[in-house]
Write an enzyme that holds these catalytic residues in place. Sequence first.
Site, PDB file in Angstrom:
ATOM      1  NE  ARG A  26      -1.321   2.458   2.958  1.00 21.47           N
ATOM      2  CZ  ARG A  26      -0.864   3.569   3.513  1.00 21.47           C
ATOM      3  NH1 ARG A  26      -0.772   4.690   2.806  1.00 21.47           N
ATOM      4  NH2 ARG A  26      -0.434   3.573   4.779  1.00 21.47           N
ATOM      5  CG  ASP A  27       3.284   4.317   2.972  1.00 20.06           C
ATOM      6  OD1 ASP A  27       2.996   5.244   2.207  1.00 20.06           O
ATOM      7  OD2 ASP A  27       3.987   4.470   3.979  1.00 20.06           O
ATOM      8  CG  HIS A 225       4.952   4.757   9.143  1.00 18.07           C
ATOM      9  ND1 HIS A 225       4.093   3.870   8.529  1.00 18.07           N
ATOM     10  CD2 HIS A 225       5.594   5.401   8.138  1.00 18.07           C
ATOM     11  CE1 HIS A 225       4.207   3.983   7.219  1.00 18.07           C
ATOM     12  NE2 HIS A 225       5.106   4.913   6.963  1.00 18.07           N
ATOM     13  CG  HIS A 227       8.988   8.131   5.659  1.00 20.65           C
ATOM     14  ND1 HIS A 227       8.473   8.507   4.441  1.00 20.65           N
ATOM     15  CD2 HIS A 227       8.010   7.377   6.242  1.00 20.65           C
ATOM     16  CE1 HIS A 227       7.251   8.022   4.288  1.00 20.65           C
ATOM     17  NE2 HIS A 227       6.944   7.335   5.367  1.00 20.65           N
ATOM     18  CB  CYS A 258       4.032  10.936   1.685  1.00 20.52           C
ATOM     19  SG  CYS A 258       2.419  11.741   1.893  1.00 20.52           S
ATOM     20  CG  ASN A 267       7.510   3.765   4.024  1.00 20.89           C
ATOM     21  OD1 ASN A 267       7.014   4.473   4.879  1.00 20.89           O
ATOM     22  ND2 ASN A 267       6.922   3.543   2.855  1.00 20.89           N
TER      23      ASN A 267
END
Length: 334
Positions: A26-27, A225, A227, A258, A267
Amino acid sequence: MTTGLPMAFPTEGLPARVRVHEVGPRDGLQNEATLVPVEVKAEFVHRLADAGLRTVEVTSFVHPKWVPQLADAERLLPAVAGLADRPGADAVRLPVLVPNKRGLDRALALGARDVAVFASATESFARANLNRTVDESLEMFAPVVARAREAGAGARGYLSMCFGDPWEGPVPLDRVVGVCRRLLDLGCDELSLGDTIGVATPGHVTALLTALNEAGVPTGRLAVHFHDTYGQALANTLAALRHGVTTVDSSAGGLGGCPYARSATGNLATEDLVWMLHGLGIDTGIDLGRLTATSVWMADHLGRPSPSRTVRALAGRSTFQDVSRDSRDSHKEQ
């Protein structure tokens, strides 16, 4: 060393086991210029599950106009849903992102059992990402979380810009704490604290987690989470582990960023995370060889090398080549 695994040195003050919340499908893929076919995405999810990931965030039920890379959500979720029905410890949680009640209804109609909403700690990013103020976005999420809970689905709350914002700069701790409390009050089971542009440092992480605890937010309901914009993601993760956090988000091969914050880089790579965790003697249940093989396979589909340092280090080793070959063969047999 020829095994492709780090030497383990258990360290006091760290959890015995960490749950890795894999966000690559997803991300990771939402920020790729290459549109990945749904069949490849489905195999990606299956390969991640076969590597031992037990939480794999599959897709997002947003309008295709906003994130065209995830326009195939209705086709992808049914293609991997069987993973959630595996027996016992082999069952895989398959959360999906839902931006509003319409997205939630689409997800629930396909049998989604875990959903997530995506809030912001800052007004600027709330406007850029959701076209709403922070208050308006939380008002929008309230019926979404309530409906998910009524349907028996788990509800996660993502909170972006917890450490810094590209428009507003450093984000005050009390602002983050306030939005976290409100997300918990809405009924979210878990909160994922996002360092969206990668500016956090270990001291900042510790300060925020301490402030959250002092405000009555249990560490057991928190995930992190990070980065890796400034190379701090692993150091920040270790600071969170020392504080008692046991759920860490990461993306296979370091995919992602993003689309609404240009300064957001990839990420934290799942392979880099697992290498560190295994070196600390922390159990993850993840087969690093199979995971690395999966990221090399996906990098081939994307037409570029993985940014993960662990993937690059292991990919040329003969032991990895054997694992990679076994992984490919196992999928051909299924």
